[in-house]
Write a protein that holds these residues in place. Sequence first.
Motif, PDB file in Angstrom:
ATOM      1  N   ASP A  11       0.825  -1.206   0.000  1.00  0.00           N
ATOM      2  CA  ASP A  11       0.000   0.000   0.000  1.00  0.00           C
ATOM      3  C   ASP A  11       0.863   1.262   0.000  1.00  0.00           C
ATOM      4  N   GLY A  45      -3.713  -3.658   2.613  1.00  0.00           N
ATOM      5  CA  GLY A  45      -5.000  -2.993   2.413  1.00  0.00           C
ATOM      6  C   GLY A  45      -5.497  -3.095   0.984  1.00  0.00           C
ATOM      7  N   GLY A  75      -0.553  -0.993   4.978  1.00  0.00           N
ATOM      8  CA  GLY A  75      -1.274  -0.220   5.979  1.00  0.00           C
ATOM      9  C   GLY A  75      -1.481   1.223   5.576  1.00  0.00           C
ATOM     10  N   GLY A  76      -2.293   1.891   6.387  1.00  0.00           N
ATOM     11  CA  GLY A  76      -2.612   3.292   6.153  1.00  0.00           C
ATOM     12  C   GLY A  76      -3.909   3.636   6.858  1.00  0.00           C
ATOM     13  N   PRO A  77      -4.190   4.916   7.031  1.00  0.00           N
ATOM     14  CA  PRO A  77      -5.384   5.349   7.760  1.00  0.00           C
ATOM     15  C   PRO A  77      -6.689   4.794   7.191  1.00  0.00           C
ATOM     16  N   LYS A  78      -6.709   4.530   5.910  1.00  0.00           N
ATOM     17  CA  LYS A  78      -7.922   4.032   5.258  1.00  0.00           C
ATOM     18  C   LYS A  78      -8.432   2.751   5.898  1.00  0.00           C
ATOM     19  N   TRP A  79      -7.501   1.945   6.450  1.00  0.00           N
ATOM     20  CA  TRP A  79      -7.884   0.630   6.978  1.00  0.00           C
ATOM     21  C   TRP A  79      -7.790   0.558   8.513  1.00  0.00           C
ATOM     22  N   ASP A  80      -7.725   1.703   9.164  1.00  0.00           N
ATOM     23  CA  ASP A  80      -7.584   1.721  10.629  1.00  0.00           C
ATOM     24  C   ASP A  80      -8.745   1.063  11.360  1.00  0.00           C
ATOM     25  N   ASN A  81      -9.930   1.092  10.765  1.00  0.00           N
ATOM     26  CA  ASN A  81     -11.103   0.561  11.455  1.00  0.00           C
ATOM     27  C   ASN A  81     -11.568  -0.787  10.922  1.00  0.00           C
ATOM     28  N   PRO A  84      -9.888  -6.455  13.291  1.00  0.00           N
ATOM     29  CA  PRO A  84      -8.472  -6.731  13.594  1.00  0.00           C
ATOM     30  C   PRO A  84      -7.854  -7.892  12.827  1.00  0.00           C
ATOM     31  N   ARG A  87      -6.787  -6.659   9.258  1.00  0.00           N
ATOM     32  CA  ARG A  87      -5.975  -5.457   9.071  1.00  0.00           C
ATOM     33  C   ARG A  87      -4.815  -5.733   8.097  1.00  0.00           C
ATOM     34  N   GLU A  89      -1.714  -5.240   8.228  1.00  0.00           N
ATOM     35  CA  GLU A  89      -0.502  -5.772   8.853  1.00  0.00           C
ATOM     36  C   GLU A  89      -0.521  -7.296   8.995  1.00  0.00           C
TER      37      GLU A  89
END
Length: 204
Positions: A11, A45, A75-81, A84, A87, A89
């Motif tokens: 990503d 992501g 990773g990145g803010p787009k997939w923070d929610n 778990p 995710r 990672e």
Amino acid sequence: MSKKIVIIPGDGIGQEITDSAVAVLKKVSDKYNLNLEFESHPAGGTAYDLCGTPLPQTTLEAAQNADAVLFGAVGGPKWDNVEPTLRPEKAVLGLRKGLGLYANLRPIKVADALVEYSPLKEEIVKGTDVLIVRELIGGIYFGDKCESEIYEGNERAWDLENYSVPEVNRIVEFAMQAAKKRKNKVTSVDKSNVLATSRLWRRT
């Protein structure tokens, strides 16, 4: 004879990094007749958006059958929610486990030209040449975990750390083989005054 390199851009900046790395590798391959072949597969992501999972089975199988893997970042803010277990990672952990990548190597060298910029005294930092060998597929990252439970009226989460003797053996043997090519010195860092897993490491 050609060598297959699987590219996993991941990503964000990972995609920019791997694009540039592949451009360099292609030039090197052409110059030295290495016959490198490149094959790109999603993870992180980007893979979650495409396939609903951060590590598609096709990506893992391609990596397992490759001569080498070039991995960007995930990773990145787009997939923070995202849930778990999905995710981005999780792709990193899945690749480590699926490829048996139990040793992370982190070399530390200080160039003479940079010594004066260190917060440490020159006589301490000059000539620094350390290789950190970190175990990657045991311990807390891969142990049982609980995202949320109520215990004595309060919400808590937990991660279980565990190591087996064979897991300790292989990383220590790896570190010792690396030390034979350097200064024949290994320092094992643990917290054996508190952690049972560290006491197992020390005994082993």
